[in-house]
Design a protein around this motif. Structure first.
Motif, PDB file in Angstrom:
ATOM      1  N   ARG A  43       0.719  -1.204  -0.046  1.00  0.00           N
ATOM      2  CA  ARG A  43       0.076   0.095  -0.060  1.00  0.00           C
ATOM      3  C   ARG A  43       0.878   1.210   0.094  1.00  0.00           C
ATOM      4  NH1 ARG A  43      -2.512  -4.069   1.197  1.00  0.00           N
ATOM      5  NH2 ARG A  43      -4.802  -4.625   1.157  1.00  0.00           N
TER       6      ARG A  43
ATOM      7  N   GLN B  82      -0.989  -0.724 -10.829  1.00  0.00           N
ATOM      8  CA  GLN B  82      -2.362  -1.226 -10.341  1.00  0.00           C
ATOM      9  C   GLN B  82      -2.091  -2.300  -9.318  1.00  0.00           C
ATOM     10  OE1 GLN B  82      -5.261  -0.435 -11.293  1.00  0.00           O
ATOM     11  NE2 GLN B  82      -4.566   1.240 -12.868  1.00  0.00           N
ATOM     12  N   ILE B  83      -3.033  -2.678  -8.560  1.00  0.00           N
ATOM     13  CA  ILE B  83      -2.920  -3.665  -7.360  1.00  0.00           C
ATOM     14  C   ILE B  83      -3.947  -4.817  -7.669  1.00  0.00           C
ATOM     15  CG2 ILE B  83      -4.389  -2.237  -5.877  1.00  0.00           C
ATOM     16  CD1 ILE B  83      -2.576  -3.419  -3.494  1.00  0.00           C
TER      17      ILE B  83
ATOM     18  N   PHE C 220      -5.577  -7.718  -5.171  1.00  0.00           N
ATOM     19  CA  PHE C 220      -5.850  -8.333  -3.903  1.00  0.00           C
ATOM     20  C   PHE C 220      -6.003  -9.764  -3.784  1.00  0.00           C
ATOM     21  CE2 PHE C 220      -7.408  -3.789  -4.001  1.00  0.00           C
ATOM     22  CZ  PHE C 220      -6.539  -3.191  -2.795  1.00  0.00           C
TER      23      PHE C 220
ATOM     24  N   ASN D 117      -8.505 -11.436  -1.878  1.00  0.00           N
ATOM     25  CA  ASN D 117      -9.828 -11.954  -1.763  1.00  0.00           C
ATOM     26  C   ASN D 117     -10.520 -11.210  -3.038  1.00  0.00           C
ATOM     27  OD1 ASN D 117     -12.453 -12.580  -1.587  1.00  0.00           O
ATOM     28  ND2 ASN D 117     -12.310 -12.788   0.636  1.00  0.00           N
TER      29      ASN D 117
ATOM     30  N   TYR E 213     -13.318 -11.495  -4.363  1.00  0.00           N
ATOM     31  CA  TYR E 213     -14.864 -11.359  -3.878  1.00  0.00           C
ATOM     32  C   TYR E 213     -14.818  -9.914  -3.044  1.00  0.00           C
ATOM     33  CZ  TYR E 213     -19.612 -11.350  -2.382  1.00  0.00           C
ATOM     34  OH  TYR E 213     -20.845 -11.014  -2.213  1.00  0.00           O
ATOM     35  N   LEU E 214     -13.776  -9.635  -2.285  1.00  0.00           N
ATOM     36  CA  LEU E 214     -14.012  -8.104  -1.543  1.00  0.00           C
ATOM     37  C   LEU E 214     -13.392  -7.085  -2.488  1.00  0.00           C
ATOM     38  CD1 LEU E 214     -12.810  -9.513   1.888  1.00  0.00           C
ATOM     39  CD2 LEU E 214     -15.071  -8.896   1.150  1.00  0.00           C
ATOM     40  N   SER E 215     -12.608  -7.541  -3.480  1.00  0.00           N
ATOM     41  CA  SER E 215     -12.104  -6.435  -4.329  1.00  0.00           C
ATOM     42  C   SER E 215     -12.789  -6.028  -5.437  1.00  0.00           C
ATOM     43  CB  SER E 215     -10.672  -6.704  -4.661  1.00  0.00           C
ATOM     44  OG  SER E 215     -10.646  -7.693  -5.570  1.00  0.00           O
ATOM     45  N   LEU E 216     -13.839  -6.729  -5.801  1.00  0.00           N
ATOM     46  CA  LEU E 216     -14.618  -6.418  -6.990  1.00  0.00           C
ATOM     47  C   LEU E 216     -15.880  -5.613  -6.302  1.00  0.00           C
ATOM     48  CD1 LEU E 216     -14.789  -9.660  -8.922  1.00  0.00           C
ATOM     49  CD2 LEU E 216     -13.406  -7.747  -9.621  1.00  0.00           C
TER      50      LEU E 216
ATOM     51  N   ARG F 183      -9.752 -13.682 -12.059  1.00  0.00           N
ATOM     52  CA  ARG F 183      -9.463 -13.204 -13.302  1.00  0.00           C
ATOM     53  C   ARG F 183     -10.278 -12.047 -13.794  1.00  0.00           C
ATOM     54  NH1 ARG F 183      -7.896 -17.995 -16.746  1.00  0.00           N
ATOM     55  NH2 ARG F 183      -8.187 -19.827 -15.468  1.00  0.00           N
TER      56      ARG F 183
ATOM     57  N   VAL G 225     -13.464  -2.379   3.211  1.00  0.00           N
ATOM     58  CA  VAL G 225     -13.374  -3.408   2.112  1.00  0.00           C
ATOM     59  C   VAL G 225     -12.504  -3.090   0.988  1.00  0.00           C
ATOM     60  CG1 VAL G 225     -14.827  -4.809   0.690  1.00  0.00           C
ATOM     61  CG2 VAL G 225     -15.873  -4.142   2.794  1.00  0.00           C
ATOM     62  N   ASP G 226     -12.049  -4.210   0.438  1.00  0.00           N
ATOM     63  CA  ASP G 226     -10.861  -3.981  -0.646  1.00  0.00           C
ATOM     64  C   ASP G 226     -11.372  -2.953  -1.708  1.00  0.00           C
ATOM     65  OD1 ASP G 226      -9.271  -5.370   1.016  1.00  0.00           O
ATOM     66  OD2 ASP G 226      -9.394  -7.268  -0.163  1.00  0.00           O
ATOM     67  N   TYR G 227     -12.636  -3.098  -2.043  1.00  0.00           N
ATOM     68  CA  TYR G 227     -13.193  -2.501  -3.223  1.00  0.00           C
ATOM     69  C   TYR G 227     -12.753  -1.208  -3.229  1.00  0.00           C
ATOM     70  CZ  TYR G 227     -17.806  -2.456  -1.578  1.00  0.00           C
ATOM     71  OH  TYR G 227     -18.809  -2.371  -0.808  1.00  0.00           O
TER      72      TYR G 227
ATOM     73  N   GLU H 207     -10.340   0.605  -1.680  1.00  0.00           N
ATOM     74  CA  GLU H 207      -9.060   0.746  -1.866  1.00  0.00           C
ATOM     75  C   GLU H 207      -8.759   0.556  -3.316  1.00  0.00           C
ATOM     76  OE1 GLU H 207      -6.406  -1.439   0.714  1.00  0.00           O
ATOM     77  OE2 GLU H 207      -5.345   0.432   0.989  1.00  0.00           O
ATOM     78  N   ALA H 208      -9.286  -0.634  -4.021  1.00  0.00           N
ATOM     79  CA  ALA H 208      -9.161  -0.944  -5.425  1.00  0.00           C
ATOM     80  C   ALA H 208      -9.553   0.456  -6.171  1.00  0.00           C
ATOM     81  CB  ALA H 208     -10.047  -2.033  -5.851  1.00  0.00           C
TER      82      ALA H 208
ATOM     83  N   SER I 168      -6.999   3.070  -5.643  1.00  0.00           N
ATOM     84  CA  SER I 168      -5.885   2.669  -6.633  1.00  0.00           C
ATOM     85  C   SER I 168      -6.053   3.159  -8.019  1.00  0.00           C
ATOM     86  CB  SER I 168      -5.392   1.207  -6.296  1.00  0.00           C
ATOM     87  OG  SER I 168      -5.918   0.525  -6.991  1.00  0.00           O
TER      88      SER I 168
END
Lengths: 320, 318, 308
Positions: free
Chosen positions: B56, B94-95, B97, B99, B101-104, B161, C198-200, C202-203, C206
Motif C-alpha cells: 500500500r 495497479q494492485i 488483492f 480476496n 470477492y471483496l475487491s470487486l 480473473r 473493504v478492498d474494493y 482501496e481498489a 488505486s
C-alpha cells in the motif's frame, strides 16, 4: 492390523429449497488402528462433510445414509444421540482450522481443557488440573502453570492451535480428526504443528484423519491417502503407492499443479472450475469436464472402482 | 516515442510507523528496494511481517512516515502530497488483492467492473469501453457470457480473473499482487499463476508479487526479498536465495515449505513471529535463531551486499 | 511421478458455465436493482404487502377526488350510523362518513410517514456518511451532535417543535423528521465505516477515483440496503408518532382527520358503536404491518449471500 473405523456406502445429502446437494456420494473407506489417513480435496470435494457425517455433526438440512459406520466394533449409525455425545470428544475428537472460533473467549484455557475430563467423568477436579498442565507441557506450551489461567486472546495463533490439540487429546481419544488444522497458520508454525500432531499420534498410538487441501501436507503426514472430488473418492492408496503410482487423472493433475521449490517446468493447471454440486453430472464421471484423458464413455457411464493393488483403488475408465 | 524507463519503482529508506495506544508499531522500518522495468520481484513474509503495508505504501494508498518512493523514475509517490492524485500513477500502477470477492465492486456487473477504470479515466464512449471489456475478458479467460453476471455468481478463480482484467484495463506498467492466489483452490491457483506469467510476457509488465508461500513466490519472481518484522533480511536472485540462502530465517522458511512425499523435519522450538509491538532487541530474529550468539541479542545487523546482488542482514556475514 | 502421465492442456482455459442461461441474452442488461427486485419477489408476503402499500397510495391520491362525501361537513341526521350501502363503514359522532375520514387519515399518515422518512434520510445519511467516510475530528464533532439528538426524548422534542412551528401537515412531518434522524445517522456511519474497510474501496482509490466518486458510486450504493430496510421500519414509526400527537390533541388540526384522532374518538364509543374504533384501528394496523413485511423482504433481498 485391525480397522478402527470402517465406513461403508456413506451418502450425505443436503436439501436446499428445491435442489439436492450430494455432498458425499457413496463412499467407503477404512482407517487402521494407529495409522494416519489423509483425505485430500479441493472445495466442494466433500472431504470435511465426510468426517462430520461420521460424527453425525451436520446441519439439520442434511441427511446421512450409510450401510455401516463401524467404530471400534459399534455401528455409529445405530447409536442414539446421547450415546454419540459420549463418543464425541472422548473416543473421537476433532481439531479445526480456526482455533480462535473453536475456543470460548470468556473461559480460561485451563478450565476449558480440564472440563473435557470432567464431562466424561474421567477425573476429579484436582487430577483434571494436573493432567491438563501436563498436557499443555506435552503440546509445547512453555510455563504451563501460568498459561493454565490465561484466556484464549492471550495466545498467538500457533499457541491456540496447540491449546486445541491439548483439548482434543486430553481424553486420550482413539481417533483424532484434524480438519485443515494448519490452514490459517504461517508456514513455519504449520511445520511445528504438523510435527506435534505426528508426535502425539505415535506416542498415544491413536489414529488420525487429516483433512487438507494441501497435497504436500497430506503426503508428509499420511500412512494412507484418499483423494476426493465432487463427493466421491477418486483414488485411495497407501502413501508409497500414492507417491510412486498416483494414477487417477485428477490426482496426477493435482500433483502437477502444486507449486514446488526449484521448479524447472511450467505448472500444470487443471482447466475449468471446481465442481458445482448443485448441477453435477450424475451419469458419468464427475471430473469429466476437466479431465484431459477423457473418453466418450466417461460422460455417460459412471466409472467403476478399479483395484490396482489390494490397497490401491481408483475410479476411472482408463484402467479398466 | 516514450523515454525508456529503467527503474520502474524505487523505494528508499521507507518507514511506516503506526501508533497503537501509547506504543509505536514499526510496520515498515527502513526498507529500500529497486524494481527494474520488466522485472518480477517477489516479497515473501509471514503474517505480521509488514508485506501488505509495503504494497500500500508503494502505491500511495497509505502515507509513509518517512522515506521516498519513485514510480517510473519521475513520479514521487512518497512522501505523499496533499490533494495531489497523480493520474499517471493511478493509470500505470495497479494492485490485485487476495480476496477477489471483496475487491470487486459488488453492485456492478462483471463487465462494468472491468470498465470502471476506463470510466474513472474519462473514457466516455460506451461502445469503446464495452469492446475493451470483452477483449480483456477473453485475455484472462472469463467467458463472455459472464459480462452481465454479478461478482457473487462467479467462482473464486473466475472472480480473480476479473480482478486481473480490471487491473489490466488501463494498460499498466506495474502490477502489485498482494497474496493473489492464497484464497484459491490448488488447481485454480496454478491456472492463475500461469495466467500471470503469460500476461507478464505478453504486455512486458513489471510485477511486485507478495505472498507467504515461498514456492509460489519463486514460481513468479526473478528476485526475492524476504521480509521479517518490517525489514528485509535477505534479497537475492531467486536461484541464489533458494539454493544458497544466507539468512537463517530464509532457511527456516525453506525447510517449512511442505514437500510432496517429504518428511516432517523437526522444526519445533523455533517459535513464532514476535509481536511487532515489542520486537526483540538486536536482531529481531535472534529468539528463533539456532545460530544466534551474543552480538545478535545486542546489535541489529545492517542489511549489506555480501555477494554481488545478494543482500543479507545477519551477523554471521559481517 | 508415475508410469502414467496425462497430457494437461496448457492453454489459458476458461471453462465453467455462465450462472444461468438468461445472462447470455444480450438484450436484457441486468442491473443491480433488477436483481434485487427478483430476490424481493420471492418473498410472497412482502410482495403482497408492497402491492398493498401501492394500493393504499393510489387510494390516498384518488380517494379524495371520487368520494361523494367530504371530511368537514357534519350531518346531524346521520350520527353513529352502522355500516350501510351509503356509508360503507358507517358514520362518526358528527355524522361524517367513516370511509372518507379513514382515507383522508391514510393520506395524511402516508404524507407524514414518507415525508418524515425523507427528512431522516437527507439529514441522517448525509451526516452519517460524512462522519464515517472522513473520520477524525469531523466524525467526532458530528457524532457528538448525533449523541445529543439521540439522548433527547424525540417525542417531546417533536411536540415542542409542533407547538413552535404550528400545526399543519408539513410542520408535523418536519418535526418528526427533524427529531428522529439520529438512528439513521448512526446506521449510515456504521455502514460507511465497514464498507470503507473493504478492498474494493482501496481498489477504487488505486484506480484514481476521487472522494466524491468513491462516496456516491461505490460506498452509498452498497450502504443503501440497511438504510432502506431501516426506512421501511421508520415510516410506520413516524405514522405512529403522528397518531400519538393526534391522540393527545397536538397532531393535525381538526377537522382534518388523522388516524390517531379517529382512534381517540372511537375509543370513547368502543362499547356502543365499536365500528368507530374498529375500522381505523384495523386499517392502521394493516398499513403498519405491510411496511414491516416490506422491510423484511428488503432485508432478505439485500443479503448478497442469497443465491438468485
Amino acid at each position: 492390523m485391525t480397522n478402527i473405523l470402517d465406513v461403508q456406502a456413506l451418502k450425505t445429502e443436503f436439501r436446499r429449497k428445491n435442489t439436492l446437494i450430494r455432498a458425499v456420494n457413496n463412499i467407503s473407506f477404512t482407517i487402521k488402528k494407529g495409522s494416519v489417513l489423509s483425505i485430500v480435496g479441493e472445495s466442494g470435494s466433500g472431504k470435511s462433510v465426510t468426517m462430520h457425517s461420521v460424527l453425525r455433526l451436520i446441519p439439520s438440512t442434511g441427511k446421512i445414509v450409510a450401510e455401516k459406520i463401524n467404530f471400534m466394533g459399534r455401528d455409529l449409525m445405530r447409536l442414539t444421540e446421547k450415546e454419540m455425545r459420549k463418543i464425541r470428544g472422548d473416543q473421537i475428537s476433532m481439531i479445526f482450522q480456526d482455533p480462535m472460533s473453536s475456543l470460548n473467549p470468556t473461559i480460561k484455557i485451563g478450565r476449558q481443557i480440564s472440563e473435557v475430563l470432567l464431562w466424561h467423568h474421567k477425573a476429579n477436579p484436582k487430577e483434571a488440573k494436573e493432567r491438563t498442565i501436563r498436557m499443555l507441557h506435552e503440546v509445547g506450551i512453555a510455563s504451563p502453570i501460568e498459561r493454565y489461567n490465561q484466556y484464549p486472546f492471550e495466545f498467538s495463533g500457533g499457541m491456540r492451535q496447540r491449546v486445541m490439540i491439548a483439548m482434543a487429546l486430553i481424553g486420550e481419544p482413539r481417533l483424532l480428526i484434524a480438519d485443515e488444522p494448519t490452514t490459517s497458520l504461517d508456514v513455519t508454525v504449520q511445520a511445528q504443528i504438523l510435527a506435534l500432531i505426528k508426535k502425539m499420534q505415535e506416542q498415544n498410538k491413536m489414529s488420525v484423519v487429516l483433512i487438507t487441501h494441501n497435497l504436500a501436507v497430506a503426503t508428509m503426514m499420511a500412512d494412507e491417502m484418499i483423494v476426493m472430488y465432487a463427493g466421491q473418492i477418486v483414488e485411495q492408496a497407501t502413501k508409497a503407492e500414492f507417491l510412486n503410482r498416483a494414477s487417477h487423472p485428477y490426482t496426477v493433475a493435482l500433483l502437477g499443479s502444486t507449486p514446488k521449490l526449484n521448479m524447472k517446468e511450467r505448472l500444470q493447471s487443471i482447466p475449468g472450475q471446481p465442481p458445482d454440486l448443485k448441477n453435477i453430472n450424475l451419469e458419468g464421471c464427475p471430473f469429466v469436464d476437466r479431465c484431459s484423458a477423457k473418453m466418450e464413455r466417461c460422460s455417460r457411464e459412471e466409472p467403476p472402482a478399479v483395484q490396482l493393488s489390494p490397497t490401491h483403488r481408483i475410479r476411472c475408465w482408463l484402467y479398466t | 516515442m516514450e523515454p525508456v524507463i529503467e527503474r520502474m519503482l524505487e523505494v528508499q529508506n521507507l518507514k511506516k510507523y503506526f501508533s497503537v495506544g501509547k506504543q509505536l508499531l514499526k510496520a515498515i522500518d527502513d526498507v529500500s528496494l529497486e524494481v527494474k522495468t520488466g522485472q518480477s520481484v517477489g516479497i515473501v513474509g509471514e503474517s505480521g511481517s509488514g508485506k501488505s503495508t509495503f504494497a500500500r505504501l508503494v502505491l500511495g494508498l497509505l502515507e509513509a512516515t518517512d522515506g521516498n518512493v519513485f514510480f517510473m523514475e519521475s513520479i514521487a509517490v512518497q512522501p505523499m502530497k496533499k490533494n495531489n492524485r497523480s493520474m499517471t500513477l493511478r493509470k500505470y500502477a495497479q494492485i490485485v488483492f487476495q480476496n477477489p470477492y471483496l475487491s470487486l465492486f459488488p453492485h456492478l456487473t462483471i463487465g462494468a467492473n472491468i470498465e470502471e477504470p476506463l470510466r474513472i479515466h474519462g473514457v466516455r464512449d460506451k461502445e469503446k469501453r464495452h469492446l475493451r471489456a470483452q477483449e480483456l475478458m477473453y485475455k484472462v479467460g472469463v467467458p463472455e457470457a459472464y459480462y452481465d453476471a454479478f461478482p457473487h455468481e462467479l467462482s473464486g478463480g473466475q472472480q480473480q480473473r476479473v480482478a486481473i482484467a480490471r487491473a489490466l484495463a488501463l494498460n499498466p506498467k506495474l502490477i502489485v499482487f498482494d497474496e493473489p492466489v492464497s484464497s484459491l483452490d490448488v488447481s485454480i491457483q496454478a491456472q492463475i499463476l500461469n495466467l500471470l506469467l503469460d500476461l507478464k510476457e505478453q504486455y512486458r509488465l513489471t510485477y511486485v508479487f507478495i505472498a507467504h508461500d515461498l514456492a509460489v513466490v519463486e514460481y513468479i519472481s526473478d528476485v526475492i526479498a524476504v521480509m521479517y518484522l518490517g525489514r528485509f533480511v535477505e534479497y537475492a536472485p531467486k536461484r541464489f536465495l533458494i539454493d544458497q540462502p544466507l539468512h537463517p530465517y530464509t532457511n527456516v522458511l525453506l525447510e517449512s515449505v511442505p514437500v510432496v512425499g517429504g518428511s516432517l523435519k523437526d522444526v519445533a522450538g523455533r517459535g513464532e513471529i514476535p509481536s511487532p509491538l515489542s520486537p526483540p532487541s538486536g536482531c529481531p530474529f535472534h529468539p528463533r535463531c539456532t545460530k544466534a550468539f551474543d552480538r545478535c541479542r545486542l546489535e541489529r545487523p545492517e542489511f549489506i551486499e555480501v555477494k554481488p546482488n545478494h543482500w543479507v542482514a545477519c551477523h554471521l556475514y559481517t | 511421478m508415475g508410469e502414467f502421465t496425462i497430457p494437461v492442456n496448457k492453454n489459458i482455459d476458461s471453462g465453467g458455465k455462465p450462472p444461468s442461461a438468461e445472462h447470455s441474452d444480450k438484450t436484457t442488461r441486468r442491473s443491480y436493482f433488477g436483481v434485487l427486485w427478483r430476490r424481493f419477489k420471492r418473498n410472497k408476503i412482502s410482495l403482497i404487502s408492497l402491492y398493498f402499500i401501492v394500493f393504499l397510495i393510489a387510494l390516498a391520491i384518488v380517494g379524495p377526488l371520487i368520494l361523494p362525501f367530504d371530511y368537514k361537513t357534519m350531518d346531524y341526521t346521520a350520527l353513529y350510523q352502522k355500516p350501510s350501502l351509503k356509508h360503507w363503514m358507517g358514520t362518526d359522532d358528527g355524522g361524517r362518513d367513516m370511509l372518507t375520514l379513514i382515507i383522508y387519515g391514510l393520506r395524511n399518515a402516508l404524507i407524514v410517514g414518507f415525508g418524515a422518512g425523507l427528512v431522516e434520510i437527507l439529514i441522517g445519511v448525509t451526516i452519517g456518511a460524512l462522519a464515517g467516510y472522513f473520520g477524525g475530528r469531523l466524525d467526532n464533532i458530528l457524532m457528538r451532535f448525533v449523541d445529543i439528538m439521540f439522548a433527547l426524548p424525540s417525542f417531546l422534542l417533536s411536540l415542542m417543535l409542533v407547538v413552535v412551528l404550528g400545526r399543519n401537515l408539513f410542520t408535523i412531518l418536519l418535526a418528526i423528521g427533524l427529531t428522529s434522524w439520529a438512528g439513521m445517522a448512526r446506521l449510515a456511519r456504521a455502514q460507511v465505516l465497514s464498507i470503507k474497510q473493504v478492498d474494493y474501496i482501496e481498489a477504487a482509490r488505486s484506480l484514481g477515483a476521487s472522494n466524491s466518486v468513491i462516496i456516491f458510486r461505490y460506498v452509498l450504493p452498497n450502504a443503501v440496503g440497511p438504510i432502506f430496510v431501516s426506512l421501511s421500519f421508520n415510516i410506520p414509526g413516524a405514522m405512529m408518532v403522528e397518531s400519538g400527537l393526534s391522540l393527545i390533541g397536538l397532531g393535525i388540526m381538526p377537522p382534518m382527520p388523522s388516524w390517531g384522532a379517529l382512534i381517540n374518538i372511537g375509543s370513547r364509543f368502543i362499547l356502543s358503536t365499536p365500528h368507530l374504533i374498529l375500522y381505523p384501528a384495523i386499517t392502521f394496523a394493516l398499513t403498519i404491518l405491510a411496511f414491516t413485511f416490506v422491510g423484511d423482504g428488503l432485508r432478505d433481498a439485500f443479503d448478497a449471500k442469497q443465491s438468485d
